[in-house]
Design an enzyme around this catalytic site. Structure first.
Site, PDB file in Angstrom:
ATOM      1  N   ASP A  97       6.840   3.645   6.140  1.00 48.52           N
ATOM      2  CA  ASP A  97       7.237   2.213   6.638  1.00 48.52           C
ATOM      3  C   ASP A  97       6.818   1.238   5.656  1.00 48.52           C
ATOM      4  O   ASP A  97       6.579  -0.075   6.146  1.00 48.52           O
ATOM      5  CB  ASP A  97       6.952   1.899   7.974  1.00 48.52           C
ATOM      6  N   GLU A 119       9.135  11.091   7.788  1.00 45.47           N
ATOM      7  CA  GLU A 119       8.554  10.587   8.944  1.00 45.47           C
ATOM      8  C   GLU A 119       9.575   9.453   9.203  1.00 45.47           C
ATOM      9  O   GLU A 119       8.897   8.138   9.422  1.00 45.47           O
ATOM     10  CB  GLU A 119       7.302   9.968   8.780  1.00 45.47           C
ATOM     11  N   GLU A 133       6.286  -3.289   9.099  1.00 44.27           N
ATOM     12  CA  GLU A 133       6.765  -1.927   9.187  1.00 44.27           C
ATOM     13  C   GLU A 133       7.809  -1.653   9.867  1.00 44.27           C
ATOM     14  O   GLU A 133       8.484  -0.878   9.302  1.00 44.27           O
ATOM     15  CB  GLU A 133       5.405  -1.189   9.363  1.00 44.27           C
ATOM     16  N   HIS A 206      -6.853  -2.518   9.819  1.00 42.90           N
ATOM     17  CA  HIS A 206      -6.239  -3.254   8.656  1.00 42.90           C
ATOM     18  C   HIS A 206      -4.941  -4.100   8.849  1.00 42.90           C
ATOM     19  O   HIS A 206      -4.460  -4.843   8.104  1.00 42.90           O
ATOM     20  CB  HIS A 206      -6.031  -2.247   7.593  1.00 42.90           C
ATOM     21  N   ARG A 208      -1.796  -6.240   9.125  1.00 40.82           N
ATOM     22  CA  ARG A 208      -1.449  -7.472   8.892  1.00 40.82           C
ATOM     23  C   ARG A 208      -1.329  -8.413  10.106  1.00 40.82           C
ATOM     24  O   ARG A 208      -1.877  -9.572  10.187  1.00 40.82           O
ATOM     25  CB  ARG A 208      -0.024  -7.757   8.062  1.00 40.82           C
ATOM     26  N   HIS A 239     -11.540  -1.449   5.181  1.00 40.75           N
ATOM     27  CA  HIS A 239     -10.420  -1.306   4.167  1.00 40.75           C
ATOM     28  C   HIS A 239     -11.012  -2.308   3.099  1.00 40.75           C
ATOM     29  O   HIS A 239     -11.509  -3.245   3.332  1.00 40.75           O
ATOM     30  CB  HIS A 239      -9.084  -1.831   4.806  1.00 40.75           C
TER      31      HIS A 239
HETATM   32  C1  UD1 Z   1      -0.475  -1.384   3.485  1.00 44.38           C
HETATM   33  C2  UD1 Z   1       0.821  -1.170   4.393  1.00 44.38           C
HETATM   34  C3  UD1 Z   1       0.514  -0.598   5.774  1.00 44.38           C
HETATM   35  C4  UD1 Z   1      -0.312   0.381   5.693  1.00 44.38           C
HETATM   36  C5  UD1 Z   1      -1.629   0.198   4.754  1.00 44.38           C
HETATM   37  C6  UD1 Z   1      -2.303   1.414   4.785  1.00 44.38           C
HETATM   38  C7  UD1 Z   1       2.739  -2.804   3.718  1.00 44.38           C
HETATM   39  C8  UD1 Z   1       3.199  -4.006   3.882  1.00 44.38           C
HETATM   40  N1  UD1 Z   1       1.467  -2.403   4.245  1.00 44.38           N
HETATM   41  O1  UD1 Z   1      -1.226  -2.469   3.936  1.00 44.38           O
HETATM   42  O2  UD1 Z   1       1.723  -0.378   6.146  1.00 44.38           O
HETATM   43  O3  UD1 Z   1      -0.649   0.686   7.144  1.00 44.38           O
HETATM   44  O4  UD1 Z   1      -1.344  -0.203   3.579  1.00 44.38           O
HETATM   45  O5  UD1 Z   1      -3.690   0.998   4.405  1.00 44.38           O
HETATM   46  O6  UD1 Z   1       3.260  -1.802   2.862  1.00 44.38           O
HETATM   47  N2  UD1 Z   1      -6.733  -3.406  -1.611  1.00 44.38           N
HETATM   48  C9  UD1 Z   1      -7.681  -3.030  -2.923  1.00 44.38           C
HETATM   49  N3  UD1 Z   1      -7.590  -1.793  -3.201  1.00 44.38           N
HETATM   50  C10 UD1 Z   1      -6.839  -1.041  -2.556  1.00 44.38           C
HETATM   51  C11 UD1 Z   1      -6.016  -1.058  -1.604  1.00 44.38           C
HETATM   52  C12 UD1 Z   1      -5.953  -2.205  -1.254  1.00 44.38           C
HETATM   53  O7  UD1 Z   1      -8.180  -4.080  -3.364  1.00 44.38           O
HETATM   54  O8  UD1 Z   1      -6.985   0.598  -2.883  1.00 44.38           O
HETATM   55  C13 UD1 Z   1      -6.403  -4.998  -1.350  1.00 44.38           C
HETATM   56  C14 UD1 Z   1      -5.693  -5.832  -2.585  1.00 44.38           C
HETATM   57  O9  UD1 Z   1      -6.328  -7.120  -2.422  1.00 44.38           O
HETATM   58  C15 UD1 Z   1      -4.645  -5.848  -1.558  1.00 44.38           C
HETATM   59  C16 UD1 Z   1      -4.823  -5.854  -0.379  1.00 44.38           C
HETATM   60  O10 UD1 Z   1      -5.975  -5.116  -0.072  1.00 44.38           O
HETATM   61  O11 UD1 Z   1      -3.841  -7.154  -2.180  1.00 44.38           O
HETATM   62  C17 UD1 Z   1      -3.614  -5.436   0.640  1.00 44.38           C
HETATM   63  O12 UD1 Z   1      -3.120  -4.336   0.371  1.00 44.38           O
HETATM   64  P1  UD1 Z   1      -1.823  -4.111   0.987  1.00 44.38           P
HETATM   65  O13 UD1 Z   1      -1.155  -2.841   0.528  1.00 44.38           O
HETATM   66  O14 UD1 Z   1      -0.824  -5.267   0.583  1.00 44.38           O
HETATM   67  O15 UD1 Z   1      -1.793  -4.253   2.475  1.00 44.38           O
HETATM   68  P2  UD1 Z   1      -2.131  -3.187   3.278  1.00 44.38           P
HETATM   69  O16 UD1 Z   1      -3.068  -3.924   4.509  1.00 44.38           O
HETATM   70  O17 UD1 Z   1      -3.242  -2.086   2.875  1.00 44.38           O
HETATM   71  N1  UDP Z   2      -8.503   7.190   5.969  1.00 43.20           N
HETATM   72  C1  UDP Z   2      -9.423   7.594   5.200  1.00 43.20           C
HETATM   73  N2  UDP Z   2     -10.240   6.971   4.584  1.00 43.20           N
HETATM   74  C2  UDP Z   2     -10.605   6.019   5.363  1.00 43.20           C
HETATM   75  C3  UDP Z   2     -10.008   5.574   6.320  1.00 43.20           C
HETATM   76  C4  UDP Z   2      -8.862   6.284   6.777  1.00 43.20           C
HETATM   77  O1  UDP Z   2      -8.965   8.684   4.135  1.00 43.20           O
HETATM   78  O2  UDP Z   2     -11.960   5.491   5.428  1.00 43.20           O
HETATM   79  C5  UDP Z   2      -7.034   8.095   6.160  1.00 43.20           C
HETATM   80  C6  UDP Z   2      -6.708   8.394   7.525  1.00 43.20           C
HETATM   81  O3  UDP Z   2      -7.271   9.833   7.861  1.00 43.20           O
HETATM   82  C7  UDP Z   2      -5.256   8.572   7.897  1.00 43.20           C
HETATM   83  C8  UDP Z   2      -5.117   7.271   6.723  1.00 43.20           C
HETATM   84  O4  UDP Z   2      -6.066   7.446   6.000  1.00 43.20           O
HETATM   85  O5  UDP Z   2      -4.718   9.815   7.247  1.00 43.20           O
HETATM   86  C9  UDP Z   2      -4.760   6.215   7.609  1.00 43.20           C
HETATM   87  O6  UDP Z   2      -4.237   4.981   6.518  1.00 43.20           O
HETATM   88  P1  UDP Z   2      -4.467   3.692   7.268  1.00 43.20           P
HETATM   89  O7  UDP Z   2      -5.175   3.612   8.404  1.00 43.20           O
HETATM   90  O8  UDP Z   2      -5.070   2.925   6.195  1.00 43.20           O
HETATM   91  O9  UDP Z   2      -2.745   3.460   7.243  1.00 43.20           O
HETATM   92  P2  UDP Z   2      -1.819   3.699   8.498  1.00 43.20           P
HETATM   93  O10 UDP Z   2      -1.743   4.912   8.887  1.00 43.20           O
HETATM   94  O11 UDP Z   2      -2.177   2.615   9.428  1.00 43.20           O
HETATM   95  O12 UDP Z   2      -0.506   3.012   7.846  1.00 43.20           O
END
Ligand code: UD1
Ligand code: UDP
Length: 376
Positions: A97, A119, A133, A206, A208, A239
């Site tokens: 999602d 999924e 999502e 994490h 939004r 995160h």
């Molecule tokens: C995204 C997904 C969410 C998922 C989550 C898993 C969308 C809209 N959201 O949300 O569904 O649950 O990933 O973690 O697709 N950033 C870094 N390095 C990284 C990752 C993130 O610096 O490796 C920072 C960046 O500033 C980025 C911000 O985090 O702009 C947000 O990342 P983003 O992918 O937009 O949102 P998530 O909350 O990670």
């Molecule tokens: N996870 C990881 N390292 C971390 C925290 C989570 O590898 O420090 C793994 C966790 O086991 C799971 C996945 O990341 O498999 C979940 O990711 P996240 O919570 O970012 O996203 P969501 O599942 O909510 O989309």
């Protein structure tokens, strides 16, 4: 020979698509497998690629600091479209999602290339929770050709929306496939040794829709409970989102018996889960993994698309109200009966063979025609 393009971009997608990529690549006589990562996440994605030894053919490297949904959607749409033009895949696989999955599936739809949704069928029926999502997964399922539903509940959600039964396959969740590759009895780590004399609480957050007031309330509740319980220690692999970090530092800095650490790679995180006493999270994937490990989870969200973990008794939805989280967390620490009732290992999300089922269905000559008759 079929060309399968697998697209993912964030940590959880990568963890759950890694078993599918591995299975596809092990059947090289049947599949030309092309992996395209969007780089929606950078460091957190690279941790997974490295843990599962995946080298993508394409990396769109789209991530920007505090990226907006519109920026991400447009970059993924254009980037994936270029890859589709070059590779002309027979099928595109997306997961779950995220914005990556939604925009990649849309790019495939525009080129009339069949989409397999791994999924598929998770629902809260609330378009704003989780946001965005719920919209993303509904939008992907509007036009997917093959639905790989992780559970019977997910299949029923799809049937209730009128998706044809012939296009739905219940596979289990590939998260369990991944989990079986990562957890080890002999695992050791300095942070775990630090926590050895106490009950370990593992924290992640994490979402939004939680950023802002809900996240402040979540962290304040956690702070109060930790301050009142000298016999627990907590680890929070935070995160990389700067907004999450700002709120966490504001609410949790200076707390005793608490460590905020960088995101763990998946092997470390799964083993930290296995060593923990209980978990507080707003994550989706952790709700799928914890029941297998018998670790109680307090889910700090208003809704969940994973009712199976609640039904199994391992997960409890506690919302984002400070007092409710405080009370539920306190009770789980102080009541052995309540803890034992939640700590039973059960596995509503599959047997660890989900990827093989997905790839079996994709085999050339398989009879799955898909929702629009163009899948096989
Ligand atoms: C995204 C997904 C969410 C998922 C989550 C898993 C969308 C809209 N959201 O949300 O569904 O649950 O990933 O973690 O697709 N950033 C870094 N390095 C990284 C990752 C993130 O610096 O490796 C920072 C960046 O500033 C980025 C911000 O985090 O702009 C947000 O990342 P983003 O992918 O937009 O949102 P998530 O909350 O990670
Ligand atoms: N996870 C990881 N390292 C971390 C925290 C989570 O590898 O420090 C793994 C966790 O086991 C799971 C996945 O990341 O498999 C979940 O990711 P996240 O919570 O970012 O996203 P969501 O599942 O909510 O989309």
């Amino acid at each position: 020979m079929k060309t399968v393009l697998v697209v993912f971009g964030t940590r959880p997608e990568a963890i759950k698509m890694a078993p599918v990529v591995r299975e596809l690549r092990s059947r090289a006589e049947a599949f030309h497998t092309v992996v395209c990562v969007t780089g929606q996440h950078r460091q957190m994605l690279d941790q997974v690629l490295s843990a599962f030894s995946i080298t993508p053919e394409y990396d769109l490297a789209i991530m920007a600091e505090q990226q907006t949904l519109a920026e991400m959607t447009s970059r993924v749409l254009i980037g994936v479209d270029d890859v589709l033009a070059k590779e002309k895949p027979d099928v595109v696989l997306v997961h779950g999602d995220t914005t990556t999955s939604f925009a990649a599936a849309l790019a495939a739809f525009y080129r009339q290339i069949p989409v397999g949704h791994v999924e598929a069928g998770l629902r809260t029926s609330n378009m704003h929770s989780p946001w965005p999502e719920e919209f993303n997964r509904c939008a992907i399922d509007l036009h997917s050709d093959m639905y790989f539903a992780p559970t019977n509940q997910a299949r029923d959600n799809l049937l209730a929306e009128g998706k044809p039964a012939s296009a739905i396959l219940v596979t289990g969740n590939t998260a369990i496939d991944a989990l079986l590759q990562t957890t080890r009895a002999e695992y050791s780590n300095t942070n775990l040794r630090w926590a050895e004399d106490s009950r370990l609480i593992l924290i992640t957050a994490h979402r939004r829709e939680n950023q802002g007031a809900p996240m402040h309330r979540m962290f304040r509740a956690i702070r109060r409970v930790l301050e009142e319980h000298p016999n627990v220690k907590a680890i929070y692999p935070i995160h990389l989102n700067p907004e999450v970090r700002r709120i966490a530092h504001q609410e949790l800095d200076g707390l005793d018996r608490f460590r905020m650490i960088e995101p763990l790679d998946v092997v470390d995180f799964h083993n930290f889960m296995a060593a923990s006493h209980l978990i507080l999270t707003d994550s989706g994937g952790i709700q799928e993994e914890a029941p297998s490990l018998g670790k109680p989870v307090l889910v700090m969200r208003e809704t969940t698309e994973r009712p199976e973990g609640i039904a199994a008794g391992t997960c409890e939805l506690v919302g984002t109200d400070e007092d409710v989280i405080y009370n539920q967390f306190t009770e789980l620490l102080d009541s052995p009966q309540r803890y034992e009732a939640m700590a039973n290992a059960s596995n509503p999300f599959g047997d660890g063979h989900a990827a093989a089922r997905i790839v079996d269905a994709l085999m050339p000559g398989e009879q799955h025609k898909g929702a629009h008759g163009q899948f096989a």
